[in-house]
Enzyme design. Sequence first.
Site, short mmCIF file in Angstrom:
data_model
loop_
_atom_site.label_atom_id
_atom_site.label_comp_id
_atom_site.label_asym_id
_atom_site.label_seq_id
_atom_site.Cartn_x
_atom_site.Cartn_y
_atom_site.Cartn_z
N GLU A 160 22.96 -3.84 26.27
CA GLU A 160 22.22 -2.63 26.67
C GLU A 160 20.73 -2.71 26.35
O GLU A 160 20.21 -1.96 25.52
CB GLU A 160 22.84 -1.40 26.02
CG GLU A 160 24.19 -1.07 26.60
CD GLU A 160 24.73 0.27 26.09
OE1 GLU A 160 24.27 0.76 25.06
OE2 GLU A 160 25.63 0.81 26.76
N GLU A 319 32.00 -1.28 29.92
CA GLU A 319 32.44 -0.45 28.79
C GLU A 319 32.83 0.92 29.29
O GLU A 319 32.17 1.49 30.17
CB GLU A 319 31.30 -0.24 27.78
CG GLU A 319 30.93 -1.42 26.94
CD GLU A 319 29.82 -1.06 25.95
OE1 GLU A 319 29.73 0.12 25.55
OE2 GLU A 319 29.05 -1.96 25.60
#
Length: 689
Positions: A160, A319
């Site tokens: 991320e 995710e």
Amino acid sequence: MEKEKGKKILFPQIKGILHGGDYNPEQWLDRPDILEEDIRLMKKAGMNSASLGIFSWSAYEPREGEYHFQWLTDCIDRLYENGIYTVLATPSGAKPAWLDENYLEALRVDSYGVRYHHGARHNHCMSSPVYRDKVRNIVTRLHEAVGEHPGVILWHISNEFGGECYCPLCVKRFQDYLAEKFDGDIDKLNHAWWTPFWSHQYNGFDQIEPPYQNGEFSIMGLKLEWRRFTTWSMTDYMKFEINLLKELTPDRPVTTNFMQLYEGLDYREMAKHLDVISWDSYPCLHNDYESFASTMAHNAFHHAVMRGMKRDKPFMLMESAPGLVNWHQYNKLKRPGVHRLFSLQALACGSDTVQYFQWRKSRGSYEQYHGAVVDHLGTGDTRIFREVAGLGEELKRLESVAGSLVQAQTAMIVDWDVMWALGDMRGLCDETKRYADTCAAIYETMLRLGVDVDVISQMDDFTGYRVLVAPMLYLLKPGVAQRLRAFVEKGGELLATYLTGYVDENTLCYLGGFPGDGLSSLFGVVSEEIDTLYPTDQNGVCFAEGVLQESDSLREEQVRDYAERLRVSDADILGRYTSDFYAGEPAVTERVQGEGHACYVGCRLSMTGMRALFARMFKRAGIHMRQLPEGVECHVRAGEDRQYEFYLNMTDRETALSDVQGENLLTGEMLQGTLNLEPYGAAVIVSKL
Ligand code: GLA
Ligand code: ZN
């Protein structure tokens, strides 16, 4: 990536859909019993993948130059022997303490110019040569240890990516970046940024500082360019990791995980360098401010954002929370059955994976209460585990879906530059600009008509689409207005809204009337003023007879937040304002250009009003609309000779659809007519094309 019967298979090693998630064995090295149990439970849950090493640097290299990879080798071996493939991360998402202690420059500097202390994660300086050296070293060692393992199928770069750095190294790079962008000509920059305003002219690039919180925040061009630079700088860092990985393992695909329309980085620039798009989806399900169906529709919008970055292959849901998360304002449990529905929605929208954060709850620290497949209880005997395992079984039945694609004929233009420029511009109302949310809400109206919509950039090719929707296209890049005109001329249906074409790529306002750059002649309107409405203000649009549906003639639709006063030079007026000093003036217009139509909606119109306009456009464009019960989503994926219709009941009520033909892959049932869906139920209907 392999081509198979016209399909784009992401991972030839995996049969069908990849099912996995973040796995952190380094937290349990003193518990071999738990590591053994993990394998047993993963198999029980029908997992065929695990993502390893995302934050493992201090386990690999606890002290500078001291390496421990045996645990990782053992783990990847164990997984592989049990049919579980590894997604292997580079560990650059978090730094070990020794690194920050010895190499201060690797630490980021914040927007007040203050250097961070060691801690947390995702906080290295993107420009630091030392950091890159350290990453090169650890990734090379990681590759030596396990890089050629047949169980490893994908590189997951860092984690991320996000944030900004205002350190001296980054400031210098920013100045160099600007000098290159403006051809070394400071006057060019002064003009583009309109610096005579407030006496802000620069004499040289070395005078330019980033938009520090306690510094220069008043130049819109500077703010926009800083955001672009941050993307450029992060992409440059990411490319450094990609180049290294491609040297080591030329054939292994790479990805990095995105976060919705994360404001900090223009993902489309990063996407160009990735082999496959992946993202992390954590919507606030079951909230108290919108329906569950709407939350899910907005999640579908974000899937479409991801799909739009590489339309020729599936993407990955890297995710998602098997249960709850720990960082929402209210951390609500996913209701029974919702995990399955949520995961099937990802597939419906074009993902070939269902992955979780996290496999097992950590015992301590920041995410100890974040949902996981395996709880602190430690068994497979929990509601969440059973739901995950149930899904694992079902995913096996959906093997043939892998590699098929959503093939939308409608696209929505959503751009980071627009989001940034609109967010920074001083005017309107900061609370109600809501660019991303507005786009998602408009997307939902189209979804409710049973139409799949891609989300693309204004720089993407428009060919192949029949309908284009451009909400609040405030900033226009060079050539876009001409391409929109060409799209309409060739028979396209275009819908634009208030706040279209106010500024150029440097945020300079167009002169001579909005929408600028020639768009006012395409739409046949000029927007003379924009009114910002208080939440309690009321206005509406009354549509001319026959514009919406025959039976709905003269229907009034609500207007919220923004209303432009339009001067119509050459367009049909479809609707007029009902209140205020501009009552009776045009609010919605349409103009024929060549073979197509250009529709301008000058206000934030109710979703039912937008839906009616879309229905009209879809009909004209010959796009098939599906009659769907309230709260049911439909998405279609197609392979070479088969199509997969996903029906998802986003309500807690039973519902039924008629006229459904084909085999429901989830049940094996052949349908020739009615499809019944239980609360939160889903069906995947396969039929021959
Ligand atoms: C992100 C991160 C994960 C984890 C989850 C929690 O997506 O990538 O490491 O922190 O959030 O929801
Ligand atoms: Zn820096």
